[in-house]
Design an enzyme around this catalytic site. Sequence first.
Site, mmCIF file in Angstrom:
data_model
loop_
_atom_site.group_PDB
_atom_site.id
_atom_site.type_symbol
_atom_site.label_atom_id
_atom_site.label_comp_id
_atom_site.label_asym_id
_atom_site.label_seq_id
_atom_site.Cartn_x
_atom_site.Cartn_y
_atom_site.Cartn_z
ATOM 1 N N SER A 102 0.814 -1.212 0.000
ATOM 2 C CA SER A 102 0.000 0.000 0.000
ATOM 3 C C SER A 102 0.852 1.270 0.000
ATOM 4 C CB SER A 102 -0.946 -0.009 1.203
ATOM 5 O OG SER A 102 -0.205 -0.172 2.399
ATOM 6 N N THR A 103 2.085 1.206 0.501
ATOM 7 C CA THR A 103 2.965 2.387 0.445
ATOM 8 C C THR A 103 3.599 2.483 -0.942
ATOM 9 O OG1 THR A 103 3.466 1.847 2.748
ATOM 10 C CG2 THR A 103 4.675 3.678 1.790
ATOM 11 N N ASP A 107 7.748 -4.142 6.461
ATOM 12 C CA ASP A 107 6.839 -4.417 7.581
ATOM 13 C C ASP A 107 7.475 -4.087 8.923
ATOM 14 O OD1 ASP A 107 4.721 -5.502 5.929
ATOM 15 O OD2 ASP A 107 6.200 -7.032 5.463
ATOM 16 N N GLY A 130 7.341 -8.823 3.321
ATOM 17 C CA GLY A 130 6.612 -9.981 2.805
ATOM 18 C C GLY A 130 5.207 -10.169 3.316
ATOM 19 N N GLU A 176 10.654 -9.377 -4.514
ATOM 20 C CA GLU A 176 11.225 -8.158 -3.921
ATOM 21 C C GLU A 176 12.702 -8.360 -3.607
ATOM 22 O OE1 GLU A 176 7.317 -6.237 -1.737
ATOM 23 O OE2 GLU A 176 8.465 -7.727 -0.650
HETATM 24 C C1 5RP Z 1 5.110 -6.973 0.288
HETATM 25 C C2 5RP Z 1 5.946 -6.193 1.219
HETATM 26 C C3 5RP Z 1 5.505 -4.804 1.530
HETATM 27 O O1 5RP Z 1 6.508 -3.930 1.154
HETATM 28 C C4 5RP Z 1 5.247 -4.685 2.988
HETATM 29 O O2 5RP Z 1 4.291 -5.679 3.344
HETATM 30 C C5 5RP Z 1 4.726 -3.312 3.369
HETATM 31 O O3 5RP Z 1 3.457 -3.118 2.833
HETATM 32 P P1 5RP Z 1 2.595 -1.847 3.158
HETATM 33 O O4 5RP Z 1 3.283 -0.688 2.548
HETATM 34 O O5 5RP Z 1 1.247 -2.152 2.531
HETATM 35 O O6 5RP Z 1 2.481 -1.737 4.654
HETATM 36 O O7 5RP Z 1 6.959 -6.607 1.717
HETATM 37 O O8 5RP Z 1 5.600 -8.269 0.132
#
Ligand code: 5RP
Length: 229
Positions: free
Chosen positions: A31-32, A88, A99, A107
């Site tokens: 989402s970011t 995260d 993840g 990634e």
């Molecule tokens: C996806 C990831 C994301 O970068 C991580 O989960 C952060 O996500 P968000 O910005 O939605 O909090 O590692 O595999």
Amino acid sequence: MSNDELKRAVAEKAVNEYIKNGMIVGLGTGSTAYYAIKRLGERVKEEGLDITCTATSVRSEELAKEFGLVVLDVDDVTHIDVTIDGADEVDPNMQLIKGLGGALLREKIVAAASQSEVIIVDESKLVEVLGTKCPLPVEVLRFGHKKTKYALKLQGCDAKLRMGADGEPFVTDNGNYIYDCEFESIQNPFFLESRINVIPGTVDNGLFLNTATTVLVSHKDGTITKMGQ
Ligand code: 5RP
């Protein structure tokens, strides 16, 4: 500021400051990262930038194309100048857990091929010790995954098979399952990574160690702070 505003602010700063004309850019997932992809699309359109992208998930590739970006397979780009991605958990040494969005393997491959890895988070992702706020995602082959789970649990965690919204196990873009491994804390991430990576059936894990070159953090008071370069 709302959570979404924090994410948008840090994503836009990363794209405005770290992306230059002519670059090959890695697109993160989550989402970011969404706001970063959107802002990059806007800059390409407004400034006529020549940018080529490569994505860390099918979802981000589709989004990027919707925003008018050119996206190539990671094996069809000569190099990657900068990747912008979320996380995260971030510890004081810029070590990460990634993840929860399910894209950790791609990634990690894209991050490893990138000259710079710019991580964008809001302050809720900061931890003193990894593993204290979120589980460690581990991508595993479907074949024998219950045996892999047993071996993961021997590392001192509770390993839970990630489920999708349809009630079936979540399947990654690579056709694998994810076990979310809940530790009390991860005191030695380098040691844990070396233990997990030798478990047969494990494809990769969400520890991103010595990977980030920059971490930008968006705070509730409206400021954005920087770790690294
Ligand atoms: C996806 C990831 C994301 O970068 C991580 O989960 C952060 O996500 P968000 O910005 O939605 O909090 O590692 O595999």
